[in-house]
Design an enzyme around this catalytic site. Structure first.
Site, PDB file in Angstrom:
ATOM      1  N   ASP A 265       0.823  -1.263  -0.089  1.00  0.00           N
ATOM      2  CA  ASP A 265       0.092   0.043   0.001  1.00  0.00           C
ATOM      3  C   ASP A 265       0.741   1.143   0.031  1.00  0.00           C
ATOM      4  OD1 ASP A 265      -2.353  -1.514   0.178  1.00  0.00           O
ATOM      5  OD2 ASP A 265      -2.076  -1.694   2.349  1.00  0.00           O
TER       6      ASP A 265
ATOM      7  N   ASP B 294      -7.192  -1.373  -4.595  1.00  0.00           N
ATOM      8  CA  ASP B 294      -8.146  -1.107  -3.646  1.00  0.00           C
ATOM      9  C   ASP B 294      -9.078   0.265  -4.106  1.00  0.00           C
ATOM     10  OD1 ASP B 294      -7.111  -2.606  -1.472  1.00  0.00           O
ATOM     11  OD2 ASP B 294      -5.685  -0.939  -0.799  1.00  0.00           O
TER      12      ASP B 294
END
Length: 205
Positions: A144, A178
């Site tokens: 991430d 995401d």
């Protein structure tokens, strides 16, 4: 929309997602941050589990999560194929393609990153290191890097319960995959009637 066009969307999202993850993994140490602006930062973190950092406890928790993701991607893939076969609406097929691409992007991390990268603790990771990766097959961590702390400050005293306390919004760090999943879900919610027209509406059209 044809399956070919849906596949192009999926491939483009996967390329952007994986290129960004490869760049972060091979250029940043874990926790390293680049401040783009006051409300946008590139912050390298790794997610061992589900959304919001949640994990399935136990020795086989990570493996079970990865296997669940693999099962889910098969289901989403069938949903996409079936929607195209039944001439589903463009908005529905587009949304499913986004969700599929996002889920697939994170699955790549979970399945392969543990064996193709070494760890990022205190140094920049290497791709295909001689000594082996930081994990095993199905035990990779999701990369991430997108961080949007839109507000970080003390809340006014007049706000009930939380007044006077430090508050940060938006706290989670996420990635392109995401974002694709969230975009697909939002499309289905906002354009629900167009995505899932009832039989009477289809006859009128």
């Amino acid at each position: 929309m044809s399956l070919k066009k849906a596949s192009i969307i999926i491939i483009l999202i996967l390329l952007i997602d994986q290129i960004s993850k490869f760049y972060i993994k091979t250029n940043f140490m874990l926790g390293e941050e680049v401040r783009v602006s006051n409300w946008f930062r590139i912050l390298f973190v790794e997610n061992e589990g589900m959304a919001w950092g949640a994990k399935i406890p136990g020795e086989y928790g990570k493996l079970l999560l990865t296997l669940f993701r693999l099962g889910a991607i098969v289901g989403i893939g069938y949903w996409l194929w079936d929607s195209v076969r039944n001439n589903g609406s463009r908005i529905l097929i587009t949304a499913i393609a986004f969700i599929f691409a996002g889920a697939f992007g994170n699955i790549i991390d979970s399945v392969f990153y543990g064996i193709i990268f070494d760890d990022s603790y205190g140094h920049v990771a290497s791709f295909m290191p001689e000594g082996g990766g930081y994990g095993t097959l199905f035990h990779g961590k999701v990369v991430d890097m997108l961080y949007f702390p839109l507000y970080d400050g003390i809340l006014p005293e007049w706000i009930p319960f939380w007044g006077g306390e430090n508050f940060r919004f938006f706290e989670p760090v996420f990635n392109v995959a995401d974002t694709a999943i969230s975009t697909g879900v939002v499309l289905l919610l906002l354009f629900n009637k167009r995505a899932f027209p009832n039989k009477d509406e289809e006859k009128n059209e």
